[in-house]
Scaffold this active site. Structure first.
Site, mmCIF file in Angstrom:
data_model
loop_
_atom_site.group_PDB
_atom_site.id
_atom_site.type_symbol
_atom_site.label_atom_id
_atom_site.label_comp_id
_atom_site.label_asym_id
_atom_site.label_seq_id
_atom_site.Cartn_x
_atom_site.Cartn_y
_atom_site.Cartn_z
ATOM 1 N N TYR A 45 0.857 -1.185 0.000
ATOM 2 C CA TYR A 45 0.000 0.000 0.000
ATOM 3 C C TYR A 45 0.890 1.231 0.000
ATOM 4 C CZ TYR A 45 -3.765 3.173 1.489
ATOM 5 O OH TYR A 45 -4.687 4.193 1.576
ATOM 6 N N LYS B 130 -0.639 -1.156 -4.524
ATOM 7 C CA LYS B 130 -1.722 -0.182 -4.645
ATOM 8 C C LYS B 130 -1.095 1.201 -4.719
ATOM 9 C CE LYS B 130 -5.804 1.662 -2.329
ATOM 10 N NZ LYS B 130 -6.205 2.159 -1.016
#
Length: 302
Positions: free
Chosen positions: A136, A164
């Protein structure tokens, strides 16, 4: 279940009762609604799922509810949002034992680690379980930037397979795809950059506002991935004011209010968050209503 990094993976909101305890029935109903509208996976307890506000017992219960509800129809991923390497690794082991299909791992919360510390943290989590890991990258939110050079070091861990991307820099998408090719799935993490990301080759999207408009979000990514940008832009222009609400500090409140207006679910949030009020609330209501009107003009049932 093998995760194919394609399609929409909503970062699922954690439904709560008025006393802020978990609402198991609403969590189940919300997951059924998302699956019925074509999502390709579900991410439990990301930022939108209020991970950091849940107790360890609540986190385990959310995952049990999700796994029991989904029953293998789509992959179930869990966020890993902890303040220490030890707790993050322990959570990864526990999630694997429960049967989760993959992990989205935040950097260590509250501490802005340097590159060596960041690499050590992620390696420890990756080595704690065999689950595939979605990194992330949200440097605005957490102060830690997973640059391509840092990612290159992390990819020495075979279970780290996706990222991500939420740096708000679309050039990063091309840099990552060019450098790592099929070794790394680049996933859109910003709702109001999804068409731009798809134009650059991204085929998977972890979306917050897809909780409120799942079918439309699935359609949007499919259109952009297929190269039908005329139709994609038409739909995107209707949805973008709503998607902008996914990029602000109170995104959880905005998303839960949008869900409440569209689907009737409770907008309860865990403190220190409070529900929206006053002009801020009225503005979000107006955006949701205008979005619904625009979607009706495009033929959606609202």
């Amino acid at each position: 279940m093998t995760i194919r990094w394609q399609g929409v993976f909503p970062a699922v909101t954690t439904k709560l009762k008025p006393d802020c305890s978990l609402d198991a029935g609403a969590i189940r109903a919300g997951l059924e609604r998302l699956i019925a509208r074509g999502v390709n996976g579900v991410l439990m307890m990301g930022m939108v799922g209020e991970n950091a506000q849940l107790s360890p017992q609540e986190k385990q219960e959310v995952l049990r509810i999700a796994l029991d509800t989904v029953k293998g129809r789509v992959p179930v991923l869990s966020g890993v949002a902890e303040t220490s390497t030890e707790r993050a690794a322990a959570f990864a082991r526990d999630a694997h034992a429960l049967g989760v299909d993959g992990l989205m791992v935040f950097p260590g919360l509250t501490y802005k680690s340097d590159d060596d510390e960041t690499v050590a943290f992620y390696r420890a989590v990756a080595q704690a379980s065999p689950l595939p890991i979605l990194l992330y990258n949200n440097p605005r939110g957490y102060g830690v930037d997973l640059t391509p050079d840092v990612v290159a070091r992390l990819l020495e861990e075979p279970s780290i397979v996706a990222l991500k991307e939420e740096s708000y820099d679309t050039t990063r998408v091309t840099d990552l795809i060019t450098r790592f090719g099929d070794r790394l799935a680049v996933v859109c993490g910003v709702d109001d950059l999804v068409v731009e990301s798809a134009a650059l080759g991204v085929r998977c999207w972890v979306s917050g506002m897809a909780n409120a408009v799942p079918r439309e979000s699935v359609d949007l990514l499919a259109l952009a991935a297929a190269g039908d940008f005329d139709k994609a832009r038409e739909l995107y222009r209707v949805l973008t004011p709503l998607y902008h609400l996914d990029t602000v500090a109170k995104l959880v409140q905005h998303i839960k209010l949008a869900e409440h207006l569209i689907d009737g679910t409770a907008e309860t949030v865990k403190p220190p968050r409070l529900p929206l009020s006053g002009a801020e609330r009225e503005r979000t209501i107006a955006i949701v209503r205008e979005t619904q009107a625009g979607l009706r003009r495009l033929g959606y049932d609202y």
